[in-house]
Write a protein that holds these residues in place. Structure first.
Motif, PDB file in Angstrom:
ATOM      1  N   ARG A  12       0.827  -1.201   0.000  1.00 32.97           N
ATOM      2  CA  ARG A  12       0.000   0.000   0.000  1.00 32.97           C
ATOM      3  C   ARG A  12       0.866   1.258   0.000  1.00 32.97           C
ATOM      4  N   ASP A  13       0.587   2.159  -0.948  1.00 29.29           N
ATOM      5  CA  ASP A  13       1.243   3.468  -1.017  1.00 29.29           C
ATOM      6  C   ASP A  13       2.763   3.377  -1.175  1.00 29.29           C
ATOM      7  N   LYS A  14       3.253   2.316  -1.818  1.00 31.33           N
ATOM      8  CA  LYS A  14       4.689   2.175  -2.038  1.00 31.33           C
ATOM      9  C   LYS A  14       4.949   1.719  -3.462  1.00 31.33           C
TER      10      LYS A  14
ATOM     11  N   ALA B  70      11.644 -19.541  -1.667  1.00 29.78           N
ATOM     12  CA  ALA B  70      10.610 -18.898  -0.863  1.00 29.78           C
ATOM     13  C   ALA B  70      11.048 -17.504  -0.420  1.00 29.78           C
ATOM     14  N   LEU B  71      10.063 -16.646  -0.180  1.00 30.41           N
ATOM     15  CA  LEU B  71      10.273 -15.298   0.336  1.00 30.41           C
ATOM     16  C   LEU B  71       9.756 -15.261   1.773  1.00 30.41           C
ATOM     17  N   GLN B  72      10.394 -14.453   2.622  1.00 27.11           N
ATOM     18  CA  GLN B  72       9.922 -14.353   3.994  1.00 27.11           C
ATOM     19  C   GLN B  72       9.871 -12.898   4.453  1.00 27.11           C
ATOM     20  N   ILE B  73       9.001 -12.639   5.449  1.00 25.80           N
ATOM     21  CA  ILE B  73       8.940 -11.354   6.143  1.00 25.80           C
ATOM     22  C   ILE B  73       9.133 -11.650   7.622  1.00 25.80           C
ATOM     23  N   ASP B  74      10.123 -11.023   8.235  1.00 28.74           N
ATOM     24  CA  ASP B  74      10.423 -11.302   9.635  1.00 28.74           C
ATOM     25  C   ASP B  74      11.014 -10.067  10.316  1.00 28.74           C
ATOM     26  N   PRO B  75      10.203  -9.441  11.218  1.00 27.99           N
ATOM     27  CA  PRO B  75       8.823  -9.788  11.581  1.00 27.99           C
ATOM     28  C   PRO B  75       7.833  -9.034  10.698  1.00 27.99           C
ATOM     29  N   VAL B  76       6.589  -9.521  10.716  1.00 24.35           N
ATOM     30  CA  VAL B  76       5.521  -8.908   9.941  1.00 24.35           C
ATOM     31  C   VAL B  76       5.011  -7.652  10.650  1.00 24.35           C
ATOM     32  N   ALA B  77       4.760  -6.590   9.863  1.00 27.57           N
ATOM     33  CA  ALA B  77       4.190  -5.347  10.382  1.00 27.57           C
ATOM     34  C   ALA B  77       2.923  -5.022   9.594  1.00 27.57           C
ATOM     35  N   THR B  78       2.143  -4.069  10.109  1.00 29.68           N
ATOM     36  CA  THR B  78       0.894  -3.710   9.426  1.00 29.68           C
ATOM     37  C   THR B  78       1.166  -3.126   8.037  1.00 29.68           C
TER      38      THR B  78
ATOM     39  N   GLY C   1      -7.278  -2.770  16.819  1.00 28.28           N
ATOM     40  CA  GLY C   1      -7.298  -4.116  16.261  1.00 28.28           C
ATOM     41  C   GLY C   1      -7.351  -4.084  14.750  1.00 28.28           C
ATOM     42  N   LYS C   2      -6.969  -5.189  14.135  1.00 31.59           N
ATOM     43  CA  LYS C   2      -7.008  -5.291  12.676  1.00 31.59           C
ATOM     44  C   LYS C   2      -7.311  -6.743  12.301  1.00 31.59           C
ATOM     45  N   PRO C   3      -8.466  -6.987  11.681  1.00 33.69           N
ATOM     46  CA  PRO C   3      -9.515  -6.031  11.331  1.00 33.69           C
ATOM     47  C   PRO C   3     -10.292  -5.593  12.570  1.00 33.69           C
TER      48      PRO C   3
ATOM     49  N   TRP D  61      -7.429   4.161  12.108  1.00 31.35           N
ATOM     50  CA  TRP D  61      -6.101   4.741  12.225  1.00 31.35           C
ATOM     51  C   TRP D  61      -5.329   4.567  10.926  1.00 31.35           C
ATOM     52  N   ALA D  62      -4.285   5.380  10.776  1.00 28.97           N
ATOM     53  CA  ALA D  62      -3.518   5.400   9.520  1.00 28.97           C
ATOM     54  C   ALA D  62      -2.835   4.068   9.224  1.00 28.97           C
ATOM     55  N   ASN D  63      -2.513   3.285  10.246  1.00 26.43           N
ATOM     56  CA  ASN D  63      -1.816   2.008  10.026  1.00 26.43           C
ATOM     57  C   ASN D  63      -2.769   0.866   9.712  1.00 26.43           C
ATOM     58  N   GLY D  64      -4.054   1.177   9.519  1.00 23.64           N
ATOM     59  CA  GLY D  64      -5.017   0.152   9.152  1.00 23.64           C
ATOM     60  C   GLY D  64      -5.748  -0.474  10.320  1.00 23.64           C
ATOM     61  N   THR D  65      -5.377  -0.132  11.555  1.00 18.71           N
ATOM     62  CA  THR D  65      -6.062  -0.682  12.716  1.00 18.71           C
ATOM     63  C   THR D  65      -7.330   0.137  13.007  1.00 18.71           C
ATOM     64  N   VAL D  66      -8.215  -0.467  13.796  1.00 17.18           N
ATOM     65  CA  VAL D  66      -9.497   0.157  14.105  1.00 17.18           C
ATOM     66  C   VAL D  66      -9.776   0.019  15.602  1.00 17.18           C
TER      67      VAL D  66
END
Length: 260
Positions: A96-98, A133-141, A189-191, A210-215
């Motif tokens: 998103r936005d990148k 394989a691809l990995q994300i560590d750690p995962v962020a919003t 929370g998200k969602p 919120w801007a980071n996608g949490t509610v």
């Protein structure tokens, strides 16, 4: 879930418009034919007089939705193809936005390249000559997005995509406000979480995004005949919580319980 033709064409357009990708196109060329990545030709076995090159059509893409808790590790696998048959593998990452990010591996040179990739948390899961394989560590919003593995092999071209949704557990609180009301809040929370009461009352539920996608979800409840105790139940994909509160005039405006 599959990517629609329009979405796939959009991904191809983003790919073609990226300046960094243009710089990598010559590197993506097939070793034997020089054609661009995604349009490699494969040799057709036959007699010595019948050998020729033909272009293989793309098979239908396999796509899936993946939900991963925040601050954990996510791993995305490419299609199950014999590694020795792989010519070029690219991971296309659209967040998103990148700007679109691409990580690529060319087997005949045992080389990796990347374009527009600035997030150090997104890496190869292992050595690409052993595991693509691809990995994300750690995962962020901020890692919500679409991740697609594109493989050019001697048998054709193969794709696998992932729609990643990052999950964030809400911070849940229950407290008594003025005039005998009770407030149950599921913050950031998200969602978005869902709140219910026992016993049911006259309730108003509000959401703050919120801007980071949490509610943040807040439910304020009152009862004509004030019960001795009430409880709120918070439902969320990361886990459910139920909190109880004894209503008392002496404890108004005092937080009774907090759960994380």
């Amino acid at each position: 879930m599959t990517v629609s033709p329009l979405e796939f064409l959009t991904l191809r357009w983003v790919y073609s418009k990226s300046p960094a990708i243009h710089q990598l196109q010559s590197w993506f060329s097939c070793p034997s034919t020089g054609s661009l990545r995604g349009f490699c030709s494969a040799s057709v076995n036959g007699s010595s007089t019948d050998k020729r090159q033909r272009k293989l059509e793309l098979p239908a893409e396999a796509n899936a939705s993946l939900s991963v808790p925040v601050d954990t590790k996510a791993v995305f696998d490419c299609p199950s193809i014999l590694l020795t048959s792989v010519v070029v593998t690219t991971w296309q990452i659209i967040l998103r936005d990148k700007l679109s990010c691409t990580r690529a591996y060319r087997r005949d040179r045992n080389e990796t390249k990347e374009g527009n990739c600035t997030d150090e948390r997104i890496t190869w899961a292992s050595r690409p000559d052993e595991n693509l394989a691809l990995q994300i560590d750690p995962v962020a919003t901020t890692h919500d997005g679409f991740y697609m593995c594109q493989m050019v092999t001697h048998f054709g071209n193969f794709h696998r995509g992932y729609h990643l949704q990052v999950l964030v557990p809400p911070e849940v609180t229950l407290f008594q406000g003025k005039n005998g009301i009770a407030v149950c809040r599921a913050a950031a929370g998200k969602p978005a979480a869902q709140i219910s009461w026992n016993p049911e009352g006259d309730c108003v539920t509000e959401q703050e995004h919120w801007a980071n996608g949490t509610v943040t979800v807040q439910s304020t409840c009152r009862w004509e005949d004030r019960p001795v105790s009430v409880s709120c139940s918070v439902s969320h994909v990361t886990g459910n919580k139920s909190l109880s509160l004894e209503l008392s005039l002496e404890h108004e405006n005092k937080k009774i319980w907090k759960s994380i």
